[in-house]
Write a protein that holds these residues in place. Structure first.
Motif, PDB file in Angstrom:
ATOM      1  N   VAL A   1      11.539 -18.789  -1.478  1.00  0.00           N
ATOM      2  CA  VAL A   1      12.093 -18.564  -2.823  1.00  0.00           C
ATOM      3  C   VAL A   1      11.136 -17.714  -3.652  1.00  0.00           C
ATOM      4  CG1 VAL A   1      12.711 -19.687  -4.993  1.00  0.00           C
ATOM      5  CG2 VAL A   1      13.519 -20.637  -2.817  1.00  0.00           C
ATOM      6  N   ILE A   2       9.825 -18.028  -3.603  1.00  0.00           N
ATOM      7  CA  ILE A   2       8.840 -17.235  -4.355  1.00  0.00           C
ATOM      8  C   ILE A   2       8.840 -15.790  -3.873  1.00  0.00           C
ATOM      9  CG2 ILE A   2       6.364 -16.946  -4.806  1.00  0.00           C
ATOM     10  CD1 ILE A   2       6.115 -19.994  -4.656  1.00  0.00           C
ATOM     11  N   ALA A   3       8.858 -15.587  -2.537  1.00  0.00           N
ATOM     12  CA  ALA A   3       8.836 -14.237  -1.981  1.00  0.00           C
ATOM     13  C   ALA A   3      10.094 -13.464  -2.361  1.00  0.00           C
ATOM     14  CB  ALA A   3       8.695 -14.314  -0.460  1.00  0.00           C
ATOM     15  N   CYS A   4      11.253 -14.140  -2.317  1.00  0.00           N
ATOM     16  CA  CYS A   4      12.510 -13.452  -2.646  1.00  0.00           C
ATOM     17  C   CYS A   4      12.541 -13.026  -4.107  1.00  0.00           C
ATOM     18  CB  CYS A   4      13.691 -14.353  -2.327  1.00  0.00           C
ATOM     19  SG  CYS A   4      14.019 -14.493  -0.543  1.00  0.00           S
ATOM     20  N   PHE A   5      12.115 -13.883  -5.015  1.00  0.00           N
ATOM     21  CA  PHE A   5      12.077 -13.506  -6.436  1.00  0.00           C
ATOM     22  C   PHE A   5      11.144 -12.305  -6.651  1.00  0.00           C
ATOM     23  CE2 PHE A   5      13.828 -17.775  -7.587  1.00  0.00           C
ATOM     24  CZ  PHE A   5      14.864 -17.308  -8.388  1.00  0.00           C
ATOM     25  N   TYR A   6      10.026 -12.334  -5.948  1.00  0.00           N
ATOM     26  CA  TYR A   6       9.087 -11.215  -6.081  1.00  0.00           C
ATOM     27  C   TYR A   6       9.729  -9.917  -5.605  1.00  0.00           C
ATOM     28  CZ  TYR A   6       5.456  -7.935  -4.822  1.00  0.00           C
ATOM     29  OH  TYR A   6       4.715  -6.792  -4.683  1.00  0.00           O
ATOM     30  N   TRP A   7      10.373  -9.947  -4.421  1.00  0.00           N
ATOM     31  CA  TRP A   7      10.947  -8.713  -3.874  1.00  0.00           C
ATOM     32  C   TRP A   7      12.171  -8.256  -4.673  1.00  0.00           C
ATOM     33  CZ3 TRP A   7       8.215  -5.538  -1.457  1.00  0.00           C
ATOM     34  CH2 TRP A   7       7.248  -5.929  -0.543  1.00  0.00           C
TER      35      TRP A   7
ATOM     36  N   PHE B   1       0.830  -1.203   0.000  1.00  0.00           N
ATOM     37  CA  PHE B   1       0.000   0.000   0.000  1.00  0.00           C
ATOM     38  C   PHE B   1       0.870   1.261   0.000  1.00  0.00           C
ATOM     39  CE2 PHE B   1      -2.384   3.316   2.300  1.00  0.00           C
ATOM     40  CZ  PHE B   1      -3.500   3.409   1.472  1.00  0.00           C
ATOM     41  N   GLY B   2       1.968   1.230   0.771  1.00  0.00           N
ATOM     42  CA  GLY B   2       2.871   2.375   0.798  1.00  0.00           C
ATOM     43  C   GLY B   2       3.498   2.647  -0.562  1.00  0.00           C
ATOM     44  N   LEU B   3       3.894   1.579  -1.244  1.00  0.00           N
ATOM     45  CA  LEU B   3       4.471   1.747  -2.580  1.00  0.00           C
ATOM     46  C   LEU B   3       3.437   2.282  -3.579  1.00  0.00           C
ATOM     47  CD1 LEU B   3       6.663  -1.489  -2.823  1.00  0.00           C
ATOM     48  CD2 LEU B   3       7.462   0.872  -2.535  1.00  0.00           C
ATOM     49  N   LEU B   4       2.171   1.833  -3.431  1.00  0.00           N
ATOM     50  CA  LEU B   4       1.108   2.336  -4.312  1.00  0.00           C
ATOM     51  C   LEU B   4       0.881   3.835  -4.106  1.00  0.00           C
ATOM     52  CD1 LEU B   4      -1.557  -0.537  -4.123  1.00  0.00           C
ATOM     53  CD2 LEU B   4      -0.306   0.206  -6.158  1.00  0.00           C
TER      54      LEU B   4
ATOM     55  N   SER C   1       2.982  -1.446 -16.676  1.00  0.00           N
ATOM     56  CA  SER C   1       3.943  -2.018 -15.721  1.00  0.00           C
ATOM     57  C   SER C   1       3.377  -2.001 -14.309  1.00  0.00           C
ATOM     58  CB  SER C   1       5.261  -1.237 -15.771  1.00  0.00           C
ATOM     59  OG  SER C   1       5.842  -1.314 -17.049  1.00  0.00           O
ATOM     60  N   MET C   2       2.659  -0.940 -13.975  1.00  0.00           N
ATOM     61  CA  MET C   2       2.065  -0.828 -12.641  1.00  0.00           C
ATOM     62  C   MET C   2       1.032  -1.932 -12.396  1.00  0.00           C
ATOM     63  SD  MET C   2       2.249   0.843  -9.908  1.00  0.00           S
ATOM     64  CE  MET C   2       1.293   0.959  -8.398  1.00  0.00           C
ATOM     65  N   TRP C   3       0.154  -2.128 -13.379  1.00  0.00           N
ATOM     66  CA  TRP C   3      -0.854  -3.178 -13.230  1.00  0.00           C
ATOM     67  C   TRP C   3      -0.231  -4.576 -13.236  1.00  0.00           C
ATOM     68  CZ3 TRP C   3      -5.400  -2.637 -11.285  1.00  0.00           C
ATOM     69  CH2 TRP C   3      -6.066  -1.434 -11.372  1.00  0.00           C
ATOM     70  N   THR C   4       0.822  -4.749 -14.000  1.00  0.00           N
ATOM     71  CA  THR C   4       1.517  -6.044 -13.992  1.00  0.00           C
ATOM     72  C   THR C   4       2.110  -6.322 -12.615  1.00  0.00           C
ATOM     73  OG1 THR C   4       2.069  -5.830 -16.338  1.00  0.00           O
ATOM     74  CG2 THR C   4       3.378  -7.379 -15.033  1.00  0.00           C
ATOM     75  N   TRP C   5       2.760  -5.287 -12.058  1.00  0.00           N
ATOM     76  CA  TRP C   5       3.358  -5.456 -10.710  1.00  0.00           C
ATOM     77  C   TRP C   5       2.292  -5.767  -9.661  1.00  0.00           C
ATOM     78  CZ3 TRP C   5       2.542  -2.130  -6.446  1.00  0.00           C
ATOM     79  CH2 TRP C   5       3.297  -2.441  -5.319  1.00  0.00           C
ATOM     80  N   LEU C   6       1.176  -5.056  -9.728  1.00  0.00           N
ATOM     81  CA  LEU C   6       0.105  -5.272  -8.748  1.00  0.00           C
ATOM     82  C   LEU C   6      -0.499  -6.672  -8.901  1.00  0.00           C
ATOM     83  CD1 LEU C   6      -1.489  -3.980  -6.491  1.00  0.00           C
ATOM     84  CD2 LEU C   6      -3.107  -3.096  -8.189  1.00  0.00           C
ATOM     85  N   THR C   7      -0.664  -7.118 -10.152  1.00  0.00           N
ATOM     86  CA  THR C   7      -1.208  -8.469 -10.387  1.00  0.00           C
ATOM     87  C   THR C   7      -0.263  -9.539  -9.847  1.00  0.00           C
ATOM     88  OG1 THR C   7      -2.335  -7.685 -12.376  1.00  0.00           O
ATOM     89  CG2 THR C   7      -2.014 -10.071 -12.152  1.00  0.00           C
ATOM     90  N   VAL C   8       1.041  -9.375 -10.126  1.00  0.00           N
ATOM     91  CA  VAL C   8       2.031 -10.342  -9.616  1.00  0.00           C
ATOM     92  C   VAL C   8       2.055 -10.322  -8.091  1.00  0.00           C
ATOM     93  CG1 VAL C   8       4.488 -10.882  -9.510  1.00  0.00           C
ATOM     94  CG2 VAL C   8       3.431 -10.242 -11.687  1.00  0.00           C
ATOM     95  N   SER C   9       1.865  -9.153  -7.487  1.00  0.00           N
ATOM     96  CA  SER C   9       1.833  -9.055  -6.020  1.00  0.00           C
ATOM     97  C   SER C   9       0.705  -9.898  -5.436  1.00  0.00           C
ATOM     98  CB  SER C   9       1.663  -7.589  -5.595  1.00  0.00           C
ATOM     99  OG  SER C   9       2.713  -6.782  -6.069  1.00  0.00           O
ATOM    100  N   VAL C  10      -0.463  -9.810  -6.067  1.00  0.00           N
ATOM    101  CA  VAL C  10      -1.619 -10.568  -5.575  1.00  0.00           C
ATOM    102  C   VAL C  10      -1.456 -12.063  -5.836  1.00  0.00           C
ATOM    103  CG1 VAL C  10      -4.107 -10.923  -5.840  1.00  0.00           C
ATOM    104  CG2 VAL C  10      -3.167  -8.602  -5.835  1.00  0.00           C
TER     105      VAL C  10
END
Length: 485
Positions: free
Chosen positions: A122-128, A61-64, A77-86
């Motif tokens: 591993v999934i969380a690290c790749f995401y971050w 939320f802070g990044l948004l 890119s913003m919507w892609t990042w948000l979709t991958v986050s969810v």
């Protein structure tokens, strides 16, 4: 103290789950490094995982908010990042879910389940790492500060998992802060010395969290695990106690029925003897001969003595004081003893008693099996018209000892009742002496003790066959017979 109380409440909440004896098994050091599987550790992991998700979404939320105020990404890119986050968040929650539902004993035995925390990390690290690459630029902005604070909060909540899965904690923090530091250095946001200082500060915070806050939980977790073991032992002991209580109630009911029947039967026999005494006294007063009356009184007293002996023996059997002593026994030797015992009785009653030679050796308690055969042969001689045949033969399932008679037969509905204590079927022959009603009950009790089975076949008006079925494992082969002599 709030965390300690939460853990204790968590333990009592899971107390309703079935505890397995494997909870008491010790995990190896490597297995505990992957995941420490106990009810207490699982509850701690659930709490810390929830805290991580809260920190995760606060950071998102802070990044948004930062991106909305000063965008650096295009809309796609913003919507892609948000979709991958969810999506990645849903995957991590789905992977963690089985660990909260399966019993700890199942998790201990499955390598796949123990590797789930590593997969989540591993999934969380790749995401971050991807997120850091997107948002960290050459200038130190509010967005970078929000990410730094968010990553620190997630790392602190992650270190709360240290007692549960230390390998995942180390892997997560090394990859996360390594990627963040490398990106800061490559973009020239901070010098190497500043980045080292930042990493040392993060390490200090995590160390304080692990070795001050988290380490305090170790003693509680250990005591909680010991409590779970004690509860497990207590439940096992309670189950045994319940079974013993049920057995005691059944035994008490059996004893009550037994003594009620014995008391009634004893009073009847005593009353009959009393009537014969009164009859003898009346005969003497009228100067009549009381010889036949006294003779019948003697028979009643003899029958009463036999009855009392049978009662005492049956009570001893019911009290479970008759131990089973298995020895190699030749059935033919038992037949010889039976022949000697019943020879005079058969001659007196005019009944032909025959034994076929049996070359079979079984592992049994000879005294118990002999008493079973005595009761069955005695019962057959009492009811047969012409003769009784006793034989033994091998079968595909073991051995069978058979007692054939030519009596009136037993009705189908009575073939189970005859083994009840004091039960006697009505017969047409009024001259036949009345029995005690314990002979077949003793046969049934002994058969149960020896793991034998009693089979009854009967044809009304023609006769009855009693069979003692001995399982195969108790039948000794010919080679063993010679060695056992």
């Amino acid at each position: 103290m709030g965390m300690l109380e939460e853990l204790l409440r968590g333990f009592t909440k899971n107390k309703s789950e079935p505890l397995d004896e494997s909870l008491m098994e010790k995990q190896g050091r490597l297995s505990r490094s992957l995941i420490h599987a106990t009810l207490a550790h699982r509850h701690l992991a659930e709490r810390q995982f929830f805290v991580q998700q809260v920190a995760y979404w606060i950071t998102i939320f802070g990044l948004l908010v930062a991106e909305a105020s000063a965008p650096i990404l295009d809309s796609a890119s913003m919507w892609t990042w948000l979709t991958v986050s969810v999506v990645t968040w849903l995957i991590r929650v789905a992977l963690f879910w089985p660990l909260t539902q399966l019993p700890p004993a199942v998790v201990k035995k499955s390598l796949g389940l123990k590797l789930i925390p590593i997969v989540i990390i591993v999934i969380a690290c790749f995401y971050w790492i991807w997120t850091i690459h997107l948002f960290v630029g050459p200038v130190l902005t509010v967005r970078v500060l929000i990410m730094c604070i968010g990553l620190l909060s997630i790392s602190v909540s992650m270190t709360g998992m240290w007692p549960v899965t230390p390998i995942a904690v180390v892997l997560y923090n090394v990859l996360l802060w390594g990627a963040f530091s490398a990106n800061l250095y490559s973009n020239g946001v901070a010098s190497l010395s500043v980045i080292v200082a930042l990493d040392m500060g993060v390490l200090a915070v995590l160390w304080l969290n692990i070795f001050i806050a988290v380490r305090q939980l170790n003693d509680l977790l250990a005591r909680t695990h010991e409590a779970s073991q004690l509860v497990n032992q207590l439940e096992i002991a309670n189950d045994k106690l319940e079974r013993l209580k049920d057995t005691a109630y059944k035994t008490l009911d059996t004893r009550s029925e037994f003594f009620a029947g014995a008391s009634h039967d004893f009073q009847q026999r005593l009353h009959a003897a009393k009537l014969w005494v009164l009859s003898a006294m009346a005969a003497t007063k009228t100067h009549q001969s009381a010889e036949s009356t006294l003779d019948r009184l003697g028979q009643e007293i003899d029958a009463l003595q036999i009855y009392i002996n049978n009662i005492l023996e049956f009570a001893r059997i019911e009290a479970l004081d008759a131990g089973v002593k298995i020895r190699a026994t030749e059935i033919q030797s038992l037949f010889q003893k039976l022949d000697l015992h019943f020879e005079k009785i058969a001659e007196r009653d005019g009944v032909q008693l025959r034994f076929r030679i049996a070359r079979i050796t079984v592992g049994t308690d000879a005294s118990m099996l002999l008493r079973m055969l005595e009761n069955l042969v005695s019962n057959a001689l009492k009811y047969t018209k012409n003769g009784v045949l006793v034989c033994a033969r091998r079968t595909s399932r073991g051995a069978s000892i058979e007692i054939w008679d030519q009596g009136p037969g037993i009705k189908l509905e009575a073939r189970q009742r005859i083994f009840d204590a004091f039960h006697q079927e009505e017969v047409d022959d009024q001259g036949r002496s009345k029995g005690v009603g314990l002979g077949l009950a003793i046969v049934k009790r002994f058969a149960t003790r020896l793991n034998y089975r009693i089979d009854v076949k009967s044809v009304m008006g023609q006769g009855t066959l009693f069979r003692i079925l001995i399982p195969r494992e108790f039948v000794i082969g010919p080679g063993t017979i010679e060695n056992s002599r």
